[in-house]
Scaffold this motif. Structure first.
Motif, mmCIF file in Angstrom:
data_model
loop_
_atom_site.group_PDB
_atom_site.id
_atom_site.type_symbol
_atom_site.label_atom_id
_atom_site.label_comp_id
_atom_site.label_asym_id
_atom_site.label_seq_id
_atom_site.Cartn_x
_atom_site.Cartn_y
_atom_site.Cartn_z
ATOM 1 N N TRP A 129 23.037 37.178 43.176
ATOM 2 C CA TRP A 129 23.044 35.776 43.593
ATOM 3 C C TRP A 129 21.884 35.024 42.923
ATOM 4 C CZ3 TRP A 129 24.265 35.646 49.615
ATOM 5 C CH2 TRP A 129 25.496 36.285 49.814
ATOM 6 N N LYS A 130 20.721 35.699 42.840
ATOM 7 C CA LYS A 130 19.585 35.066 42.136
ATOM 8 C C LYS A 130 19.979 34.816 40.680
ATOM 9 C CE LYS A 130 15.308 36.417 42.997
ATOM 10 N NZ LYS A 130 13.949 37.025 42.982
ATOM 11 N N TRP A 131 20.598 35.830 40.056
ATOM 12 C CA TRP A 131 20.984 35.694 38.646
ATOM 13 C C TRP A 131 21.978 34.539 38.472
ATOM 14 C CZ3 TRP A 131 18.815 36.563 34.380
ATOM 15 C CH2 TRP A 131 19.529 36.621 33.180
ATOM 16 N N ILE A 151 8.750 40.259 33.901
ATOM 17 C CA ILE A 151 7.545 40.732 34.603
ATOM 18 C C ILE A 151 7.888 41.017 36.069
ATOM 19 C CG2 ILE A 151 5.232 40.041 35.371
ATOM 20 C CD1 ILE A 151 5.347 40.312 32.360
ATOM 21 N N GLY A 152 7.517 42.203 36.560
ATOM 22 C CA GLY A 152 7.807 42.549 37.960
ATOM 23 C C GLY A 152 9.299 42.647 38.179
ATOM 24 N N CYS A 153 9.944 43.467 37.349
ATOM 25 C CA CYS A 153 11.422 43.477 37.278
ATOM 26 C C CYS A 153 12.069 44.385 38.306
ATOM 27 C CB CYS A 153 11.851 43.916 35.882
ATOM 28 S SG CYS A 153 11.405 45.638 35.563
ATOM 29 N N ILE A 210 8.817 45.174 33.146
ATOM 30 C CA ILE A 210 7.657 45.986 33.541
ATOM 31 C C ILE A 210 7.535 45.941 35.056
ATOM 32 C CG2 ILE A 210 6.380 45.649 31.378
ATOM 33 C CD1 ILE A 210 4.543 43.828 33.401
ATOM 34 N N ASP A 211 7.188 47.079 35.632
ATOM 35 C CA ASP A 211 6.962 47.144 37.075
ATOM 36 C C ASP A 211 6.108 48.376 37.364
ATOM 37 O OD1 ASP A 211 8.617 45.698 39.621
ATOM 38 O OD2 ASP A 211 7.481 47.532 40.051
ATOM 39 N N PRO A 212 5.056 48.217 38.173
ATOM 40 C CA PRO A 212 4.154 49.363 38.381
ATOM 41 C C PRO A 212 4.692 50.401 39.365
ATOM 42 C CG PRO A 212 3.310 47.407 39.518
ATOM 43 C CD PRO A 212 4.533 46.976 38.775
HETATM 44 C C1 LIG Z 1 9.596 40.503 44.925
HETATM 45 S S1 LIG Z 1 9.766 41.745 43.698
HETATM 46 C C2 LIG Z 1 10.715 40.871 42.482
HETATM 47 C C3 LIG Z 1 11.671 41.754 41.729
HETATM 48 C C4 LIG Z 1 12.602 41.037 40.745
HETATM 49 N N1 LIG Z 1 11.853 40.358 39.708
HETATM 50 C C5 LIG Z 1 13.498 40.061 41.452
HETATM 51 O O1 LIG Z 1 13.252 38.858 41.325
HETATM 52 O O2 LIG Z 1 14.429 40.478 42.137
HETATM 53 C C6 LIG Z 1 8.139 41.807 42.965
HETATM 54 C C7 LIG Z 1 7.946 42.983 42.020
HETATM 55 O O3 LIG Z 1 6.671 42.853 41.384
HETATM 56 C C8 LIG Z 1 6.165 44.152 41.190
HETATM 57 N N2 LIG Z 1 4.697 44.083 40.972
HETATM 58 C C9 LIG Z 1 3.686 44.309 41.855
HETATM 59 N N3 LIG Z 1 2.492 44.189 41.239
HETATM 60 C C10 LIG Z 1 2.752 43.879 39.947
HETATM 61 C C11 LIG Z 1 1.927 43.646 38.796
HETATM 62 N N4 LIG Z 1 0.601 43.721 38.866
HETATM 63 N N5 LIG Z 1 2.523 43.352 37.619
HETATM 64 C C12 LIG Z 1 3.872 43.281 37.532
HETATM 65 N N6 LIG Z 1 4.701 43.504 38.590
HETATM 66 C C13 LIG Z 1 4.153 43.801 39.768
HETATM 67 C C14 LIG Z 1 6.570 44.899 42.455
HETATM 68 O O4 LIG Z 1 6.564 46.306 42.273
HETATM 69 C C15 LIG Z 1 7.955 44.327 42.711
HETATM 70 O O5 LIG Z 1 8.963 45.129 42.146
#
Ligand SMILES: C[S@@+](CC[C@H](N)C(=O)[O-])C[C@H]1O[C@@H](n2cnc3c(N)ncnc32)[C@H](O)[C@@H]1O
Length: 322
Positions: free
Chosen positions: A109-111, A129-131, A151-153
């Motif tokens: 839905w976001k997409w 970023i933060g995928c 990237i995701d930690p």
């Molecule tokens: C709310 S989720 C969003 C996931 C996706 N982008 C989405 O919109 O559905 C936030 C993501 O950021 C990641 N995250 C946390 N710290 C981070 C960092 N320092 N750099 C990049 N990603 C990070 C988390 O592990 C998490 O998967």
């Protein structure tokens, strides 16, 4: 399936990202060191035991990333048990060999809110970023991206990505175990950069926007999707304590404030293309994410508020050019 980036490094040869081939191996090893998560060896074991895939055809433009695979000697039930080793599944959905992974989020839905407003992704090199587990990276490849690097930690999300990669078998999406602070400094290399669901987790949102911009080629497109609150330009909610039970929410701007931040960071052609209140159909507990979810984060007597009394989650998509 093994967590292995050899094929990724091959793709980077001769591109602007070639310097990453030297810099990444150490950072990736660091991101996946055993101390990162006690269950990592167990997850790697399950990855190694995923059934042999004989043939696959995937639809990366379908909402549930359906793959029709012939899997040797595996029942739907057996595969479901294996994939449940990677609980909780937050981003999806996926549909693999008859197993429907009904994730916490309807990320499709976001997409659907983002995709119609993007410049065409055909042939693009993309950074997400933060995928999470890479759901949107697959959808970007479905739109013709040459390479979608997420990237995701979180080690769990990396394992989920490799589990899906085992079945989807497309070499153009990758998820690296890095935080944004670990991305090698190769400015101006991406056509499109996404930061979705990340800005409010950053202690310094302006620095985050500046860093996102630095990854872009001149004229490249930045897509920020983030929580927003109603209010005038200049207003930002700085929650005192938790927001929707999350401990790590620092700044939630109004749309006008966010647009201004982006302007101050030198971005151009800034346009807000969507503002949507998150519904309890989009984010909820499922068999694949059994912990609390949005219905538990909203005030029972007034679902327009979080349990802390803040405005309930509302998200905006803002797109700009470098
Ligand atoms: C709310 S989720 C969003 C996931 C996706 N982008 C989405 O919109 O559905 C936030 C993501 O950021 C990641 N995250 C946390 N710290 C981070 C960092 N320092 N750099 C990049 N990603 C990070 C988390 O592990 C998490 O998967």
């Amino acid at each position: 399936m093994k967590i292995d980036y050899t094929e990724f490094y091959e793709l980077l040869k001769g591109t602007d990202l070639a310097p990453w081939i030297e810099q990444l191996p150490e950072r990736i090893t660091h991101g996946l060191r055993p101390e990162r998560h006690g269950l990592l060896p167990q997850w790697e074991e399950v990855l190694a035991q995923l059934p042999l895939v004989e043939a696959t055809s995937s639809s990366l433009s379908a909402a549930d990333l359906k793959t029709e695979v012939r899997v040797e000697g595996s029942t739907v039930q057996g595969l479901e048990e294996q994939l449940k080793a990677f609980l909780p599944w937050r981003k999806g959905p996926y549909h693999i060999h008859g197993v429907h992974i009904d994730t916490e989020w309807r990320s499709d839905w976001k997409w659907d809110r983002v995709r119609p407003h993007l410049q065409p992704l055909e042939g693009h090199t993309i950074l997400d970023i933060g995928c999470g587990n890479g759901y949107h990276c697959w959808r970007m490849v479905g739109e013709g991206a040459k390479l979608a690097v997420g990237i995701d930690p979180s080690p769990l999300f990396i394992c989920q990505f490799f589990a899906m990669k085992h079945f989807i078998q497309n070499p153009r999406a990758w998820v690296l175990p890095l935080g944004i602070e670990d991305v090698p400094d190769t400015p101006g290399t991406f056509d499109t950069v996404f930061s979705m669901g990340v800005l409010y987790h950053r202690k310094s949102p302006m620095e985050h926007i500046e860093q996102l911009k630095s990854f872009l080629k001149p004229g490249g497109e930045l897509v920020i999707e983030t929580l927003v609150v109603d209010g005038p330009e200049g207003y930002t909610l700085t929650p005192n304590g938790r927001y929707a039970k999350m401990r790590n929410v620092w700044f939630i701007p109004t749309v006008k404030t966010l647009e201004y931040w982006m302007h101050r960071c030198g971005l151009k052609d800034i346009r807000t293309v969507d503002v949507t209140t998150t519904s309890t159909d989009e984010q909820r507990s499922t068999d694949w994410m059994t912990f609390e979810s949005l219905p538990d984060f909203l005030a029972p007597a007034n679902p327009t508020k979080t349990v802390e009394g803040h405005p309930a989650p509302k998200r905006a998509v803002v797109i700009a050019k470098a």
